[in-house]
Design a protein around this motif. Structure first.
Motif: not given
Length: 179
Positions: A47-57
């Motif tokens: 989940i942490e990885h997915a959230v970072k991807l979302l935040e990075a656009g």
């Protein structure tokens, strides 16, 4: 003849397991963008990885599939440090899935609702092959699935069990295709 056949099957199984354990799917290239991200709950880091991807656009929308029914959006946001703005616009918590098969069903419904044509699948490296097999089997034609394995350090037991689950699912898919 029987011994040769048995030895061949055992060797094929052993080399398959060796390939499975050594060549775990890794992270997706950094520049790849998709219409959506789907992360399957489970081991740490997904989940942490997915959230970072979302935040990075890297994608405008995120489905977290397999969230425990008792987890509320506010609790989720706090635990994974997701801003209120991102939670409102871009994060869907999926409560219907309880295993990899139901993750696929939940994912295909969400992808259809969001009209996504490309999806980044995030899960643990050891889980990726079976998860991708399940999800690709359900996805509508024309949806591109990008695999983004989160590196982990699985035990021999986890690898052994997951390899056999993958073999069972592949055999079942073959059986269904031949009928």
């Amino acid at each position: 003849m029987f011994r040769r056949l048995t030895a061949s099957v055992v060797l094929l199984w052993a080399f398959g397991f060796l390939w499975f354990a050594i060549a775990l799917p890794g992270p997706l290239a950094a520049g790849v963008k998709t219409d959506a991200i789907i992360v399957l709950t489970g081991s740490q880091g997904r989940i942490e990885h997915a959230v970072k991807l979302l935040e990075a656009g890297k994608a405008p929308d995120l489905l977290v599939s397999g969230v425990d029914r008792e987890v509320r959006p506010r609790e989720f946001a706090k635990q994974f440090r997701v801003s209120a703005r991102l939670m409102r616009c871009c994060v869907t918590l999926g409560y219907r899935a309880y295993d990899t098969r139901s993750n696929a069903v939940e994912a295909v419904q969400w992808v259809t609702e969001h009209n996504a044509k490309s999806v980044r699948l995030v899960t643990a490296d050891w889980h990726m092959r079976r998860a991708a097999l399940e999800i690709a089997r359900e996805f509508p034609a024309g949806v591109r699935l990008e695999l983004d394995g989160v590196p982990s350090h699985p035990s021999f037991g986890i690898l052994f069990l997951e390899y056999h689950k993958l073999l069972a699912r592949a055999a079942l898919n073959l059986w269904e295709a031949l009928r």
